[in-house]
Design an enzyme around this catalytic site. Structure first.
Site, short mmCIF file in Angstrom:
data_model
loop_
_atom_site.label_atom_id
_atom_site.label_comp_id
_atom_site.label_asym_id
_atom_site.label_seq_id
_atom_site.Cartn_x
_atom_site.Cartn_y
_atom_site.Cartn_z
N SER A 202 -30.43 15.58 -52.87
CA SER A 202 -30.29 14.87 -51.58
C SER A 202 -30.96 13.58 -51.46
O SER A 202 -30.66 12.97 -50.51
CB SER A 202 -30.80 15.69 -50.41
OG SER A 202 -32.11 16.00 -50.56
N GLY A 203 -31.84 13.49 -52.50
CA GLY A 203 -32.67 12.23 -52.32
C GLY A 203 -34.19 12.33 -51.74
O GLY A 203 -34.89 11.70 -51.62
N GLY B 243 -33.09 22.33 -54.07
CA GLY B 243 -34.39 22.38 -53.56
C GLY B 243 -34.49 23.31 -52.25
O GLY B 243 -35.50 23.03 -51.83
N CYS C 75 -28.37 16.07 -40.07
CA CYS C 75 -28.22 14.91 -40.81
C CYS C 75 -27.25 13.69 -40.10
O CYS C 75 -27.51 12.81 -40.17
CB CYS C 75 -27.86 15.30 -42.37
SG CYS C 75 -26.19 15.75 -42.70
N SER D 208 -35.46 18.45 -53.77
CA SER D 208 -34.55 18.39 -54.91
C SER D 208 -34.86 17.40 -56.02
O SER D 208 -34.60 17.56 -57.26
CB SER D 208 -33.18 18.01 -54.32
OG SER D 208 -33.02 16.78 -53.69
N CYS E 130 -22.25 23.65 -43.87
CA CYS E 130 -22.35 22.64 -44.84
C CYS E 130 -22.79 23.23 -46.11
O CYS E 130 -21.93 23.02 -47.27
CB CYS E 130 -23.41 21.52 -44.61
SG CYS E 130 -23.60 20.31 -46.03
N LEU F 128 -24.15 13.94 -53.00
CA LEU F 128 -22.78 13.88 -52.21
C LEU F 128 -23.18 12.96 -51.28
O LEU F 128 -24.00 12.95 -50.36
CB LEU F 128 -22.68 15.35 -51.68
CG LEU F 128 -22.46 16.58 -52.46
CD1 LEU F 128 -22.12 17.55 -51.76
CD2 LEU F 128 -21.36 16.29 -53.42
#
Length: 380
Positions: A28-29, A144, A217, A33, A120, A52
């Site tokens: 996810s950045g 993560g 998000c 993760s 999600c 993604l």
């Protein structure tokens, strides 16, 4: 001649060297993760990072506390470059809108209080992304998330994270046995988030001190009402605030601005007894209010159940388990009475307030950390 001993399993549970084990890491950045990817790369696994692009196409470049957009993609790429593994960005914006955002808006219009993060995981990350991992010839996919996967006598089991403050089991109850067999959660055993950040420092990751993601998000600054108004303008249609007898007490500027259990901001004064939102009737454009006692319930109808027990769900007339009806509440003892393989009535030992359709009801073992699945709360 004696039989060869059982082959030694690597840390991901495969009987082969890490270098021969391909693992796709959902990145996810964020720090969690990123640490998973760095840890597995350090151990010598054949790591492939995948991020993604879920929304905004870069419009959220400067948004703090988000995931899967803008700067987060760049952060994931920087981790992959530092640790020396390939990284891919997949455009899932249309899939995400259809599977998550649109349903979020529709659920609210239907008087529910949805949890889009569960959808999600269920419909995007653990469905489409997992299939992508298989297409990349991965042996497994790692994330993560703070949850544990443990081997049981009948296969992989889902367990709460070691750190109760970080446990994400509520958001992952719909993980199927087939998905669980392919998934790995390397952070689930860590005692605290500080341990994760310490690992990020150890690997020299630029995201070591990055703030945790907050709220939903795709909702800027937590203002979900503005998102729903944009997607479904009718949600902002004015209507009446009424009591349980239908008596009009005030006007409102859209049911989207209210939640079950809300007391403040109703514009109702001068009453001896405080009133709370007990029901949202989007079709009639009504916000129904009543005394606090009407928020309490002991019977919860649950559908779309994902059962993770070893025995068939309907093999018993009743299951004595603990349940969570909100992510922020601790599990409470309950009796779960199956109606079908995917539907049940949950009877709480102690009444709970503010239970809302659209929330999840997650099942837990009363004697261990095991998760037995769960379902979605529906209107009675």
């Amino acid at each position: 001649m004696p039989l060869d001993p059982s082959p030694t399993l690597n840390s991901l549970g495969f009987a082969k060297p890490p270098a021969e084990t391909r693992v796709v890491v959902a990145m996810s950045g964020g720090v969690d993760s990123s640490v998973v990817a760095a840890m597995l790369a350090e151990e010598g696994y054949d790591v492939v990072g995948v991020t993604l692009q879920l929304y905004d196409h870069g419009a959220a470049l400067a948004k703090k506390g988000a995931c899967c957009a803008g700067l987060d993609i760049h952060d994931a790429r920087r981790v992959s470059e530092k640790m020396g593994f390939p990284h891919y960005v997949l455009d899932y914006e249309n899939i995400f809108k259809d599977a998550v955002i649109d349903e979020f808006a529709e659920s609210y219009l239907g008087g529910a209080t949805p949890v889009p993060c569960i959808r999600c995981n269920e419909r995007v990350k653990f469905k489409d992304l997992l299939e992508t991992a298989k297409d990349l010839d991965a042996d497994c996919m790692a994330t993560g998330h703070y949850i544990q996967r443990k081997s049981g006598p009948y296969g992989a089991e889902l367990h709460s994270a070691a750190d109760a403050n970080r446990d994400q089991s509520y958001f992952l109850f719909s993980t199927t046995p087939e998905q669980l067999a392919f998934l790995r959660f390397p952070l689930g055993h860590l005692p605290s988030k500080e341990d994760t950040r310490a690992l990020a420092e150890k690997y020299g990751l630029s995201v070591a001190n990055k703030p945790d993601s907050q709220d939903i998000c795709f909702v800027p600054d937590g203002d979900y009402a503005s998102v729903i108004r944009k997607l479904r303008p009718e949600a902002a249609a004015p209507g009446d605030i009424v009591d349980t007898d239908g008596r009009v007490l005030a006007r409102h500027d859209g049911v989207v601005n209210y939640t079950i259990g809300q007391r403040r901001g109703l514009g109702i004064g001068g009453l001896a007894t405080p009133l709370y939102v007990i029901k949202l009737d989007a079709e009639a454009r009504q916000v129904v209010v009543g005394p606090k006692s009407m928020l309490s319930t002991r019977t919860v109808p649950v559908r779309e159940i994902n059962w993770l027990g070893d025995e068939p769900f309907q093999s018993r007339d009743a299951w004595h388990l603990a349940v969570k009806v909100r992510s922020t509440r601790p599990p409470t003892d309950a009796i779960i009475r199956p109606i079908s393989d995917t539907e049940a009535t949950v009877e709480l030992t102690s009444p709970e307030e503010g239970i809302s359709p659209g929330q999840a009801c997650v099942f837990y073992d009363t004697d261990s950390s095991r998760i037995y699945g769960g379902g979605w709360i529906h209107k009675g």
